[in-house]
Design a protein around this motif. Structure first.
Motif, PDB file in Angstrom:
ATOM      1  N   GLY A 130       4.078  25.430  12.682  1.00  0.00           N
ATOM      2  CA  GLY A 130       3.076  25.217  11.644  1.00  0.00           C
ATOM      3  C   GLY A 130       3.718  25.206  10.267  1.00  0.00           C
ATOM      4  O   GLY A 130       4.933  25.387  10.112  1.00  0.00           O
ATOM      5  N   GLU A 131       2.903  25.011   9.233  1.00  0.00           N
ATOM      6  CA  GLU A 131       3.414  24.986   7.864  1.00  0.00           C
ATOM      7  C   GLU A 131       4.051  26.313   7.470  1.00  0.00           C
ATOM      8  O   GLU A 131       4.909  26.373   6.585  1.00  0.00           O
ATOM      9  CB  GLU A 131       2.277  24.644   6.881  1.00  0.00           C
ATOM     10  N   ASP A 132       3.631  27.399   8.107  1.00  0.00           N
ATOM     11  CA  ASP A 132       4.180  28.723   7.807  1.00  0.00           C
ATOM     12  C   ASP A 132       5.504  28.994   8.509  1.00  0.00           C
ATOM     13  O   ASP A 132       6.093  30.073   8.371  1.00  0.00           O
ATOM     14  CB  ASP A 132       3.170  29.822   8.174  1.00  0.00           C
ATOM     15  N   LYS A 190       7.275  19.549  13.351  1.00  0.00           N
ATOM     16  CA  LYS A 190       6.233  19.941  12.390  1.00  0.00           C
ATOM     17  C   LYS A 190       5.332  18.743  12.143  1.00  0.00           C
ATOM     18  O   LYS A 190       5.737  17.596  12.350  1.00  0.00           O
ATOM     19  CB  LYS A 190       6.839  20.391  11.048  1.00  0.00           C
ATOM     20  N   THR A 224       3.016  27.164  16.514  1.00  0.00           N
ATOM     21  CA  THR A 224       1.599  26.811  16.530  1.00  0.00           C
ATOM     22  C   THR A 224       0.906  27.534  17.690  1.00  0.00           C
ATOM     23  O   THR A 224       1.564  28.005  18.621  1.00  0.00           O
ATOM     24  CB  THR A 224       1.429  25.297  16.715  1.00  0.00           C
TER      25      THR A 224
END
Length: 252
Positions: free
Chosen positions: A233-235, A202, A239
């Motif tokens: 990704g942050e979610d 991340k 990515t």
């Protein structure tokens, strides 16, 4: 082609290259490392070329590379069960005309593959050295894949260099904490490091994978650090770069 599966096996797919692969959670399943290595590698393209994948496991890297080259691909795998899975995956993808598996100890590679004859070598070797304090996986298949029980990093580099023609290319995936050792060994065995790509789980985290390209008897200097790859990704989802590697354009 239809192939027979064992009770613990399933067929997975790498959609980006339309490749099917036989996996087993009890024995071996390829990881993202194999996808990253196949994406990073630039195999010889010509039909007369020779590509060798060492520590091949269930054949994932070689299978994925088949979409990038017309060359012959030889996978070298020590464990017969994994080599058998790779052979059936080759049949499953109708690749038997240009891909084969050798059930062979990497240290015996020169008995079946002539020295100085290969254009491209890839390898996803065991990452962890064996020490008295090592905690090894109780599953022998996984322990051999992850720990240097049957082959060391130096042996991998020595065999890789020996197989390659002059100016042949080597591609390896490893852990960043062994990058210094990897670069030193490449220098010892005539492999000039040329490209390095770090992979991060991340953004804001430490890199946990490194990809390295070397050229046999390449000119010294000129090592390039490429743009990094970030897996999640942050979610918590892949990515866009990873989605493209796994699913190709237009797949989510």
């Amino acid at each position: 082609m239809q192939v027979e599966l064992r009770s613990d096996e399933r067929i997975d797919q790498l959609y980006s290259h339309d490749i099917q692969i036989i996996q087993s959670p009890r024995v071996f399943s390829f990881s993202l490392d194999a996808v990253l290595l196949a994406d990073f590698a630039r195999p010889v393209l010509k039909r007369s070329g020779q590509v060798v994948d060492l520590c091949a496991g269930n054949g994932a890297v070689g299978l994925f590379l088949s979409a990038k080259t017309r060359a012959a691909i030889t996978a070298v795998e020590l464990q017969p069960r994994l080599a058998d899975m790779a052979r059936r995956s080759i049949l499953l993808n109708d690749l038997e005309d240009r891909m084969k598996v050798l059930t062979l100890d990497l240290n015996d590679a020169f008995t079946r593959i002539p020295k100085d004859s290969v254009d491209t070598v890839t390898c996803n070797p065991p990452y962890f050295p064996v020490t008295p304090a090592s905690k090894k996986n109780p599953n022998r298949y996984l322990a051999v894949a992850r720990h240097e029980l049957t082959v060391t990093l130096e042996q991998v580099i020595r065999i890789t260099s020996g197989l390659l023609k002059t100016t042949g290319h080597a591609y390896l995936v490893h852990r960043p904490d062994r990058l210094g050792e990897l670069i030193t060994l490449m220098g010892k065995y005539r492999l000039a490091p040329k490209r390095v790509r770090l992979v991060y789980p991340k953004a804001g985290r430490d890199a946990n994978i490194v990809l390295v390209e070397g050229i046999k008897d390449g000119r010294p200097g000129g090592m390039k650090f490429e743009a990094p790859v970030i897996i999640y990704g942050e979610d918590g989802q892949y990515t866009p770069a990873m989605k493209e590697m796994l699913y190709g354009d237009g797949h989510q």
